[in-house]
Design an enzyme around this catalytic site. Structure first.
Site, PDB file in Angstrom:
ATOM      1  N   MET A  31       0.833  -1.198   0.000  1.00 14.26           N
ATOM      2  CA  MET A  31       0.000   0.000   0.000  1.00 14.26           C
ATOM      3  C   MET A  31       0.872   1.253   0.000  1.00 14.26           C
ATOM      4  O   MET A  31       0.406   2.344   0.353  1.00 14.26           O
ATOM      5  CB  MET A  31      -0.940   0.011   1.199  1.00 14.26           C
ATOM      6  CG  MET A  31      -2.026  -1.053   1.116  1.00 14.26           C
ATOM      7  SD  MET A  31      -3.523  -0.657   2.037  1.00 14.26           S
ATOM      8  CE  MET A  31      -2.896  -0.449   3.690  1.00 14.26           C
ATOM      9  N   HIS A  38       9.560  -3.527   3.346  1.00 18.09           N
ATOM     10  CA  HIS A  38       9.180  -3.705   1.941  1.00 18.09           C
ATOM     11  C   HIS A  38      10.412  -3.939   1.070  1.00 18.09           C
ATOM     12  O   HIS A  38      10.383  -4.746   0.141  1.00 18.09           O
ATOM     13  CB  HIS A  38       8.432  -2.470   1.432  1.00 18.09           C
ATOM     14  CG  HIS A  38       7.147  -2.184   2.140  1.00 18.09           C
ATOM     15  ND1 HIS A  38       7.028  -1.166   3.052  1.00 18.09           N
ATOM     16  CD2 HIS A  38       5.945  -2.792   2.080  1.00 18.09           C
ATOM     17  CE1 HIS A  38       5.791  -1.136   3.511  1.00 18.09           C
ATOM     18  NE2 HIS A  38       5.105  -2.114   2.952  1.00 18.09           N
ATOM     19  N   ARG A 189       2.686   2.503   9.647  1.00 20.32           N
ATOM     20  CA  ARG A 189       1.938   3.284  10.638  1.00 20.32           C
ATOM     21  C   ARG A 189       2.830   3.810  11.767  1.00 20.32           C
ATOM     22  O   ARG A 189       2.362   4.586  12.590  1.00 20.32           O
ATOM     23  CB  ARG A 189       0.794   2.449  11.205  1.00 20.32           C
ATOM     24  CG  ARG A 189      -0.342   2.224  10.196  1.00 20.32           C
ATOM     25  CD  ARG A 189      -1.537   1.520  10.840  1.00 20.32           C
ATOM     26  NE  ARG A 189      -2.703   1.568   9.984  1.00 20.32           N
ATOM     27  CZ  ARG A 189      -3.031   0.627   9.096  1.00 20.32           C
ATOM     28  NH1 ARG A 189      -2.253  -0.434   8.964  1.00 20.32           N
ATOM     29  NH2 ARG A 189      -4.117   0.745   8.356  1.00 20.32           N
TER      30      ARG A 189
END
Length: 282
Positions: A31, A38, A189
């Site tokens: 996302m 990642h 987050r």
């Protein structure tokens, strides 16, 4: 590195690569708001399928609940592209919401018996959205490998079941959790955390380490492992517990005795930010 915007473009790229006589396609679904976690997935994909790695960047609205952070979810597209290119990705797939969910879209995927456990219990409808968008991405890329992080272990269980049930022909590859030096599991987050909240968040990884230590010492009873994790998290009274669970990683059902491969998972609210962490027990 190309940036593709439509399913047609991604599918054409994938089929062209297949026609040149090489291996299949690796997909890294994300996302965005990419970080070292990642990057580790992209590196693993590049090692497996050099020159054939697609990284999708799509903030999927259907996996967010009505009171969740879809609107403010971090979007850092330029930096994401730079990281993906640096790590060796071949293409970025960055579709619009309208491209992924055409007008009148009415088809969704529900993985019954898994989607309402762990994070699915806390976030009703979340895994319905995840399963649907990942199926769309796998179909668009015609990928034979898809790379996910262990931090999202419950998601991995749901997606493995979906891939098997639908005979999608894609192998799910799970890469280890990447942590900061102090132990905090990397998450997009984490940017929401204040300095004080970030210190509080370290209780999650401390709880994980405590459980791993107990298991290494021979403790296998679920009730004692969960109690130990709860005691560690209680050291930060500002945390709000979501769940502490010892489960079978395939079914996400609770187990009474930890076995090799069991999933020990925790989730808690740190301020207004919900964080998760886990370990696969040996």
């Amino acid at each position: 590195m190309q940036i593709l915007r439509t399913v047609e473009e991604l599918r054409a790229w994938s089929r062209a690569r297949r026609c040149d006589g090489g291996q299949g396609i690796a997909l890294v679904p994300t996302m965005g708001a990419l970080h070292e976690g990642h990057a580790s997935l992209i590196r693993a994909a590049v090692e497996a399928r050099p020159g054939r790695v697609a990284v999708s960047i799509f903030v999927n609205p259907t996996q967010f609940g009505p009171n969740e952070d879809f609107a403010k979810y971090p979007r850092t597209f330029k930096a994401d592209c730079e990281l993906a290119e640096r790590e060796g990705a071949t293409v970025i797939f960055a579709p619009s919401v309208e491209e992924m969910y055409p007008a009148g879209a009415a088809t969704f995927i529900e993985v019954e018996g898994l989607s309402d456990r762990l994070d699915g219990k806390s976030r009703p409808g979340h895994f319905r959205g995840v399963a649907t968008v990942v199926a769309k991405l796998l179909n668009a890329a015609e990928a034979d490998l898809a790379f996910f992080g262990q931090k999202d272990a419950a998601q991995v269980a749901v997606l493995r079941r979906m891939v098997a049930d639908l005979r999608l022909g894609t192998k799910t590859v799970v890469c280890p959790i990447v942590r900061e030096v102090d132990g905090l599991a990397l998450s997009s987050r984490n940017v929401y955390l204040s300095a004080e909240e970030r210190k509080q968040a370290l209780a999650l990884s401390r709880a994980i380490r405590r459980v791993e230590s107990l298991v290494a010492g021979g403790e296998r009873l679920s009730i004692r492992l969960m109690e130990a994790a709860r005691d560690v998290l209680a050291e930060e009274p500002a945390l709000r517990m979501d769940y502490i669970e010892l489960v079978d990683w395939e079914t996400l059902w609770p187990v009474l005795i930890a076995a090799p491969g069991s999933l020990f998972a925790v989730a808690a609210w740190v301020g207004n930010t919900r964080l998760i962490d886990n370990t696969i027990l040996q």
